[in-house]
Design a protein around this motif. Structure first.
Motif, PDB file in Angstrom:
ATOM      1  N   ASN A 145       0.857  -1.186   0.000  1.00 49.64           N
ATOM      2  CA  ASN A 145       0.000   0.000   0.000  1.00 49.64           C
ATOM      3  C   ASN A 145       0.894   1.236   0.000  1.00 49.64           C
ATOM      4  OD1 ASN A 145      -1.545   2.236   1.006  1.00 49.64           O
ATOM      5  ND2 ASN A 145      -3.080   0.807   1.797  1.00 49.64           N
ATOM      6  N   GLN A 252      -6.180 -11.031   2.215  1.00 53.55           N
ATOM      7  CA  GLN A 252      -6.533 -10.180   1.071  1.00 53.55           C
ATOM      8  C   GLN A 252      -7.627  -9.184   1.441  1.00 53.55           C
ATOM      9  OE1 GLN A 252      -9.493 -10.302  -0.948  1.00 53.55           O
ATOM     10  NE2 GLN A 252     -10.506 -11.908   0.235  1.00 53.55           N
ATOM     11  N   ARG A 256      -7.276  -5.160   1.016  1.00 55.13           N
ATOM     12  CA  ARG A 256      -8.259  -4.405   0.234  1.00 55.13           C
ATOM     13  C   ARG A 256      -8.898  -3.302   1.063  1.00 55.13           C
ATOM     14  NH1 ARG A 256     -12.308  -8.012  -3.243  1.00 55.13           N
ATOM     15  NH2 ARG A 256     -12.844  -5.923  -3.927  1.00 55.13           N
ATOM     16  N   ALA A 257      -9.061  -3.529   2.353  1.00 54.57           N
ATOM     17  CA  ALA A 257      -9.677  -2.533   3.224  1.00 54.57           C
ATOM     18  C   ALA A 257      -8.708  -1.422   3.624  1.00 54.57           C
ATOM     19  CB  ALA A 257     -10.218  -3.216   4.474  1.00 54.57           C
ATOM     20  N   GLY A 258      -7.457  -1.532   3.193  1.00 51.76           N
ATOM     21  CA  GLY A 258      -6.460  -0.540   3.563  1.00 51.76           C
ATOM     22  C   GLY A 258      -5.956  -0.697   4.975  1.00 51.76           C
ATOM     23  N   PHE A 273      -7.931  -6.650  -6.860  1.00 50.85           N
ATOM     24  CA  PHE A 273      -7.251  -5.470  -6.325  1.00 50.85           C
ATOM     25  C   PHE A 273      -7.388  -4.263  -7.251  1.00 50.85           C
ATOM     26  CE2 PHE A 273      -3.986  -7.827  -3.417  1.00 50.85           C
ATOM     27  CZ  PHE A 273      -5.033  -8.200  -2.589  1.00 50.85           C
ATOM     28  N   SER A 275      -9.966  -3.132  -8.357  1.00 52.47           N
ATOM     29  CA  SER A 275     -11.185  -2.402  -7.995  1.00 52.47           C
ATOM     30  C   SER A 275     -10.968  -1.476  -6.796  1.00 52.47           C
ATOM     31  CB  SER A 275     -12.315  -3.391  -7.672  1.00 52.47           C
ATOM     32  OG  SER A 275     -12.012  -4.135  -6.499  1.00 52.47           O
ATOM     33  N   ILE A 276      -9.793  -1.526  -6.170  1.00 59.98           N
ATOM     34  CA  ILE A 276      -9.505  -0.660  -5.022  1.00 59.98           C
ATOM     35  C   ILE A 276      -9.443   0.796  -5.486  1.00 59.98           C
ATOM     36  CG2 ILE A 276      -7.777  -0.057  -3.287  1.00 59.98           C
ATOM     37  CD1 ILE A 276      -6.959  -3.023  -3.239  1.00 59.98           C
ATOM     38  N   GLU A 277     -10.196   1.650  -4.816  1.00 54.17           N
ATOM     39  CA  GLU A 277     -10.222   3.073  -5.175  1.00 54.17           C
ATOM     40  C   GLU A 277      -9.717   3.976  -4.051  1.00 54.17           C
ATOM     41  OE1 GLU A 277     -14.226   3.902  -6.317  1.00 54.17           O
ATOM     42  OE2 GLU A 277     -14.086   2.785  -8.227  1.00 54.17           O
ATOM     43  N   THR A 278      -9.523   3.424  -2.865  1.00 54.10           N
ATOM     44  CA  THR A 278      -9.201   4.251  -1.701  1.00 54.10           C
ATOM     45  C   THR A 278      -7.713   4.467  -1.488  1.00 54.10           C
ATOM     46  OG1 THR A 278      -9.366   2.266  -0.320  1.00 54.10           O
ATOM     47  CG2 THR A 278     -11.335   3.669  -0.497  1.00 54.10           C
ATOM     48  N   TRP A 281      -1.697   1.092  -4.856  1.00 54.35           N
ATOM     49  CA  TRP A 281      -0.865  -0.036  -4.471  1.00 54.35           C
ATOM     50  C   TRP A 281       0.157  -0.335  -5.553  1.00 54.35           C
ATOM     51  CZ3 TRP A 281      -1.503  -3.993  -7.985  1.00 54.35           C
ATOM     52  CH2 TRP A 281      -2.721  -4.037  -8.686  1.00 54.35           C
TER      53      TRP A 281
END
Length: 416
Positions: A145, A252, A256-258, A273, A275-278, A281
């Protein structure tokens, strides 16, 4: 015409099959539910049916936890799939259970398979016959991250290159509340995920040992190197507190949740991964060991032909298997799922090797090992249990591995 379907798929994609379409026939393709895989296969089936108007492919899926049971039960009832997906580590179970039939050497010549595919394809070979072909191959890499790295004062463009650097990064990025409870992990610890492969084929070798003899028929990970590797791994929780087994249930999910700065995972995770927008990575090769040793684990899901397929269904199944093993299919799979093409020429392009995401995984294939499981699920569980005995019951790494090795050797011996 059944002859050399593999080369037809290589040279002309699906187009060559259109002229040879059989009379109306329906076949079933089975795989487990994984959103990106289902999406990719739906696209491949659409392409195949358009080029083969006489063939319909029904796409049947089951949850991963039930998948092998469903395949076995269907076979026992005399109605198994025509083309079936299986993890390479299940091959012995599927072959011994009569679920698969060997691939025709007319349609899939061995010399062409071994020329076109990465060498790990031979893990699908039993008694001189191939029982399946992969569309894609997997290796492991370090996901990290970048936002959490930057927050901790680390360079987000310089991921750790060694195990020592990796531990330092995990310590720097771990967050705790006022009571000292971990609220964000420096790293995931998930033996039920990919960590059992990382420990088995990477850490054991980096600590100076080998998990098995070269033929994978004798367990050797219970020596000093394996014990040191497992002690190092479990101490990440017990002493350093940079991660915890079961944190956020799955590694995982935590990443994904940061809530985890780093995780070891495979190419198959790329679709999810993305789809992660927050947060942003990155991907890096697995950290090198204390003496600079690099290792990796490579694997794949293959597709084989069900034992009950015969006549027109068998010919249609061979055509479909040839297409989903073709360069065109592998390009679609790479774009949709993120797994690396199983054919060398499709995977090892300058563009792929230079890609910041695909490149680390591809470089990992150069020094990867493929565990020859006799029962992947059972062998995985033995390592999970050994780790839990250390983390939850206070057993020593030596004692935990002695028990695991004894049980696994008995499993291997019984199968062979």
């Amino acid at each position: 015409m059944r002859t050399t379907l593999l080369k037809a798929g290589l040279l002309a994609g699906v187009g060559l099959f259109a002229a040879n379409a059989a009379q109306a026939v329906e076949i079933e393709y089975w795989q487990y539910v994984f959103d990106a895989r289902v999406k990719a296969m739906d696209q491949l089936i659409e392409n195949f049916e358009a080029a083969n108007p006489g063939i319909t492919v029904e796409h049947v899926t089951f949850p991963y936890a039930d998948y092998q049971t469903r395949v076995v039960a269907a076979h026992a009832a005399g109605r198994g799939p025509d083309v079936v997906q299986l993890f390479y580590g299940w091959t012995d179970n599927f072959v011994d259970g009569g679920i698969l039939q060997p691939l025709s050497q007319e349609a899939f010549p061995h010399a062409e398979i071994e020329e076109a595919f990465f060498p790990i394809v031979t893990a699908m070979k039993r008694d001189g016959e191939y029982y399946g072909l992969p569309t894609a191959v997997r290796s492991l890499a370090l996901f990290y991250n970048k936002n959490l790295f930057e927050e901790a004062g680390l360079d987000p463009e310089s991921p750790p290159q060694t195990l020592d650097e990796w531990v330092a990064a995990a310590e720097a990025t771990t967050k705790r509340d006022g009571a000292g409870n971990m609220i964000s992990a420096g790293t995931t610890l998930d033996m039920a995920g990919q960590d059992h492969h990382w420990w088995r084929e990477v850490l054991v070798r980096q600590f100076g040992g080998a998990p098995y003899t070269d033929d994978y028929r004798t367990v050797t990970y219970d020596g000093e190197a394996g014990q040191a590797a497992l002690e190092w791994y479990t101490n990440l929780q017990l002493e350093k507190g940079v991660g915890a087994a079961g944190f956020m249930d799955e590694g995982q999910a935590a990443f994904r949740a940061g809530l985890a700065a780093m995780t070891i995972d495979g190419t198959f995770r790329l679709g999810a991964f993305r789809s992660i927008e927050t947060f942003e990575w990155g991907v890096a090769e697995l950290p090198a060991g204390p003496d600079g040793t690099r290792s990796n684990y490579s694997s794949y899901f293959a597709n084989g032909i069900g034992a009950s397929a015969e006549g027109e269904e068998l010919e249609a199944a061979e055509k479909f298997l040839a297409y989903i093993s073709s360069p065109e299919a592998m390009e679609i799979w790479l774009e949709t799922v993120g797994e690396l093409p199983a054919r060398r020429e499709v995977a090892l392009t300058e563009t792929n090797l230079a890609d910041p995401i695909y490149g680390p995984f591809l470089r990992g294939l150069d020094y990867a090992h493929t565990t020859l499981f006799v029962d992947e699920a059972a062998q995985r569980q033995l390592i999970i249990d050994a780790t839990n005995r250390i983390l939850l019951q206070g057993q020593s790494p030596a004692g935990a591995l002695d028990q695991a090795a004894s049980d696994e050797q008995a499993l291997i011996d019984a199968r062979n």
